[in-house]
Design an enzyme around this catalytic site. Structure first.
Site, short mmCIF file in Angstrom:
data_model
loop_
_atom_site.label_atom_id
_atom_site.label_comp_id
_atom_site.label_asym_id
_atom_site.label_seq_id
_atom_site.Cartn_x
_atom_site.Cartn_y
_atom_site.Cartn_z
CB ALA A 47 -0.93 -0.01 1.21
NE ARG A 64 2.94 5.09 -12.27
CZ ARG A 64 2.82 4.43 -13.42
NH1 ARG A 64 2.19 4.98 -14.45
NH2 ARG A 64 3.32 3.23 -13.56
CB CYS A 91 -0.15 -13.53 -1.02
SG CYS A 91 -0.79 -11.89 -0.76
CB VAL A 115 7.18 5.58 12.06
CG1 VAL A 115 6.46 6.84 12.58
CG2 VAL A 115 7.83 5.88 10.70
#
Lengths: 459, 459
Positions: free
Chosen positions: B13, B23, B46, B84
């Site tokens: 993600a 982009r 996965c 973090v």
């Protein structure tokens, strides 16, 4: 007194209609007589190439339900080798000729299902006295071809004329039997059922398995020796052949329907409504390869002879005949096939169809893999999408790939059926796991590419 | 001066968001810093079971894009092994700890993407000092497990705790490595991601490949010998184990988000809007396994940690961050997996979900085959459909079959996505040819059966 249903044609559409009608009305309410001019009922014509190749060992495996099963389980009076020669709508009777015993029978009807199927396109030159020229429309055709191939000495060189689905599947079948096969195609490429960029991939794969392809070539006749075909004569010289298979497509078998005054549409197929009633002719129904149907994308009538439509249409006719309610919603031109290991699929409109229908569109071709790239067995897959511009509604899709490719067309077909835009499609929740798809499914990758193309085109 | 984007979490993600933002906005406009506490970016979690099994030989095959590629090709400052530890929304800065070098860095941000993923459910007993108990959430986890399995002497007996997707896939992986495997499941059946009638088929197949299944069993601890796990202690006695794999599912990784005051929803995931903006917190975005999303059928928020959603959500966040427009439309619960050769798929609601959501429905289970029955390689396939009553809208579908089965869920998923009724589905134009489907596709057969069930139920 029971009413009578006469079914003309005992293959998929006719027998689906008969058996659905029987489920809803028993014999005391509805007598059912089915005339079939061949020797078989309800067989898979689509399976003939695989029986010819030997992949399917036994002819009778192709028969979904025998005449005896229809008689015993459905109380349907099936009369094989009976060809209906006339339909009299005024007297409400049909005339059928007994092809073996001779003689004629007349049978009255209250309802009639016309399901006479299609007849192969057969050029004049194919009506030769020489043996060895075959169509593969019916199981009887297939049996004759198979007998020819099984002869001793066996034919070695085959020419397949026409590069549509049947031609391509027959070319594969004959290669698998060990014949040297040449496919002769009048246009510039076989498999014109997909766009030429996708068709080029198919032609390449066909050459890869040893099928000779001659394009832009017209067949004008055959040469013979000792009563057997020895070559096909073409605009570019003779092509030697011990057996010739016709794969030039089919047209609706409507001679009898026309003579009876049933209405034909612009495609030459019988005009029916959504319930498979012949337009304007009460009590007469038609289904299967003899009818035309609505293409849901172009809005135009089309003739798409395919077993799955024939079964669905027959079922719809039978439900309605039986007092139920069902409609056939039309088609979107989905089709799948394979040439050896290469799988080919399409749905909706090709570019040329989209142009002919007046659509403006973008088209994109994307490359991806059948499984996660790192998972063994991942194979390349090419997906082409055609999307309306502006708006982005999916108009058509084509897939060429090596395995697990063809049936992915179904997700695209359902998206197209529902009028989805390629933008909406990028969010679709499709099945993901490494053995089955990359994390971005090939369908989603293609949809994203189409979205980008629309953006570049100013939507 | 350029704005700054901080990305918390460098997997699917987070990196999808970062690269999509890049982009649209170059470095002079947007600096991007991504913190990842592990050693890898953008890998396929996965795929871990398939690397463990050896089906995928090399770990690095699972890595879609390396940190170097992000640096060089996307000008993204990726900092591995940086965790973090705090997000200060007022000062708009994050604190990150360098896990290897020690020390802390503070970085300001204009925009923040929170993509911290999920954390595996880890029962208290798993926090043992004994070696040999593994989760498989991250590639680092997988590497640790693989090292344990590759030791000499190699472990012989494995216990997998939990029978969801990860548990089942890991059980398969360990069997493929030659271990003796027992799967321990607290409920009455593994693979409760499908209804119990379908799950029973999966359990049977698992037993068929030698996986021992113990259901209704609670794990309460481990036994150890010489600092290594030797057994799992359960409510029904010990189960010997040289290695224990946890497959108990995951929960959103939100500790940091909560501390910063980001809003969580009822599933424990971060609440975001359709553009992946954290609800009510300007300039903060979230995506992937840490967020909750809309289930389009139930209308309820759900937490569905899956790479394909994480990628899509990250892409949507990145497009919006970059000044474009995209929305994530929610999910319908599509999932596919396999256990050796058995394929399992689902979409939409299970029966229990439908009940919980308040739907009335019928459900049908139909048997058919993957190809025409006469075509070699045709394998049985079971399709279950759940349809709303009355009305017939498709609410859910499940497939269990032996080959070419799982991805057929996509056609059902797209039908469900579009709110089709089972009646409408009977007319769908799906791909038909003998190598790919019976003349009535399994999906259509199931839809017909559902229509019949609705009729019997008085619709």
């Amino acid at each position: 007194m029971a009413q009578r249903l006469i079914v003309v044609g005992g293959d998929a559409a006719g027998m689906a209609a008969a058996s659905q009608a029987r489920r809803r009305r028993d014999r005391s309410d509805l007598e059912i007589v089915a005339f079939e001019r061949g020797r078989f009922t309800s067989y898979s014509a689509c399976g003939i190439p695989y029986w010819i190749s030997g992949v399917v060992p036994e002819r009778d495996q192709l028969i979904a339900r025998s005449p005896a099963a229809f008689r015993n389980d459905f109380d349907i009076d099936v009369r094989l080798r009976h060809e209906v020669t006339a339909i009299d709508l005024t007297r409400r009777e049909v005339v059928a000729r007994d092809l073996d015993g001779g003689g004629e029978v007349r049978e009255r009807f209250d309802d009639l299902v016309y399901a006479a199927g299609a007849v192969p396109l057969r050029p004049d030159w194919a009506d030769t006295a020489a043996g060895g020229v075959f169509g593969v429309q019916t199981l009887d055709d297939g049996a004759a071809l198979r007998e020819w191939l099984d002869a001793d000495p066996a034919p070695r060189r085959a020419v397949v004329v026409g590069g549509g689905y049947v031609g391509v599947e027959m070319a594969e079948a004959l290669v698998q039997r060990g014949l040297s096969v040449t496919l002769v195609e009048q246009s510039d490429q076989p498999m014109s059922t997909v766009d030429s960029d996708m068709g080029a991939l198919v032609a390449e794969a066909m050459r890869g398995v040893g099928i000779g392809i001659r394009t832009g070539v017209e067949v004008t006749g055959v040469e013979e020796r000792d009563g057997r075909v020895s070559a096909v004569v073409t605009s570019e010289g003779p092509v030697p052949a011990d057996v010739v298979v016709l794969g030039l497509g089919v047209r609706p078998n409507t001679a009898l329907a026309e003579a009876a005054g049933l209405p034909l549409g612009p495609t030459g197929g019988i005009r029916v409504d959504l319930r498979m009633r012949v337009a304007g002719v009460p009590g007469v129904w038609a289904a299967g390869d003899c009818v035309e149907t609505l293409h849901r994308v172009s809005g135009l009538p089309v003739h798409v002879p395919l077993g799955t439509h024939a079964n669905k249409q027959g079922r719809v006719a039978g439900i309605n005949l039986g007092g139920g309610y069902a409609t056939f919603p039309g088609v979107i031109g989905t089709a799948v096939t394979k040439v050896c290991d290469l799988e080919v699929a399409r749905t909706g409109l090709r570019e040329r169809d989209a142009v002919a229908s007046g659509f403006e569109f973008v088209s994109v071709v994307s490359e991806s893999t059948s499984r996660a790239g790192y998972y063994p067995g991942a194979r390349p897959m090419t997906v082409k999408l055609i999307a309306e511009r502006p708006g982005g509604r999916l108009l058509g899709a084509q897939i060429v790939g090596w395995s697990e490719a063809a049936k992915r067309i179904d997700a695209l077909a359902v998206a197209l059926w529902n009028g989805m835009t390629v933008d909406e499609m990028t969010g679709l929740d499709l099945g993901y796991a490494p053995p089955f798809a990359p994390v971005w499914d090939p369908v989603l990758i293609a949809a994203r590419k189409a979205v980008d193309a629309l953006a570049r085109a100013g939507r």
